[in-house]
Write a protein that holds these residues in place. Structure first.
Motif, PDB file in Angstrom:
ATOM      1  N   ASP A  37      13.327   6.055  12.060  1.00 16.70           N
ATOM      2  CA  ASP A  37      12.035   5.953  11.383  1.00 16.70           C
ATOM      3  C   ASP A  37      12.254   6.213   9.900  1.00 16.70           C
ATOM      4  OD1 ASP A  37      10.865   5.630  13.890  1.00 16.70           O
ATOM      5  OD2 ASP A  37      10.292   7.725  14.055  1.00 16.70           O
ATOM      6  N   ARG A  39      10.262   6.542   5.912  1.00 19.27           N
ATOM      7  CA  ARG A  39       9.068   6.602   5.066  1.00 19.27           C
ATOM      8  C   ARG A  39       9.526   6.620   3.621  1.00 19.27           C
ATOM      9  NH1 ARG A  39       6.013   9.599   1.785  1.00 19.27           N
ATOM     10  NH2 ARG A  39       3.773   9.266   1.845  1.00 19.27           N
ATOM     11  N   GLY A  52       2.593   5.069   0.254  1.00 25.42           N
ATOM     12  CA  GLY A  52       3.837   5.107   1.009  1.00 25.42           C
ATOM     13  C   GLY A  52       3.897   3.999   2.041  1.00 25.42           C
ATOM     14  N   VAL A  54       5.651   3.188   5.826  1.00 25.65           N
ATOM     15  CA  VAL A  54       6.260   3.845   6.980  1.00 25.65           C
ATOM     16  C   VAL A  54       6.705   2.774   7.967  1.00 25.65           C
ATOM     17  CG1 VAL A  54       5.894   5.465   8.875  1.00 25.65           C
ATOM     18  CG2 VAL A  54       4.726   5.821   6.699  1.00 25.65           C
ATOM     19  N   GLU A  89       0.509   3.746   3.766  1.00 24.73           N
ATOM     20  CA  GLU A  89      -0.238   4.993   3.573  1.00 24.73           C
ATOM     21  C   GLU A  89      -0.831   5.025   2.172  1.00 24.73           C
ATOM     22  OE1 GLU A  89       2.296   8.367   3.910  1.00 24.73           O
ATOM     23  OE2 GLU A  89       2.169   8.418   6.065  1.00 24.73           O
TER      24      GLU A  89
END
Length: 94
Positions: A37, A39, A52, A54, A89
């Motif tokens: 994952d 970010r 952001g 992700v 985000e």
């Protein structure tokens, strides 16, 4: 960045009978698996907002897991892990 890794399962007669480990089958339920994952974000110099991106399951590797929780009543089940997902985000401070 987050990296998760689960090593190869140790197989024995019980895990083969339950179906939670089957390295010789068409679906290798005991294989090692990993998940990445990521970010990436930026915060404004004022600190009042940020943005952001992700990405979960960056490599888009899907695995099959078998659960024996329902085997008591005769209904074990399997599921496929989630595919890659991308999110944006946006955060602000009032």
């Amino acid at each position: 960045m987050m990296l998760g890794y689960i090593g190869e399962r140790r197989c024995n007669a019980d895990t083969r009978a339950q179906g939670t480990c089957n390295p010789d089958g068409s679906v290798d339920t005991g294989a090692a698996r990993e998940k990445v994952d990521v970010r990436l974000g930026w915060t404004a110099p004022s600190g009042n907002w940020d943005v952001g991106a992700v990405v979960t399951n960056l490599t888009n590797r899907q695995t099959i897991a078998i659960s024996t929780l329902g085997s008591v009543v005769g209904s074990p089940y399997s599921y496929v892990s989630k595919p890659r997902a991308i999110a944006l985000e946006l955060r602000g401070r009032l």
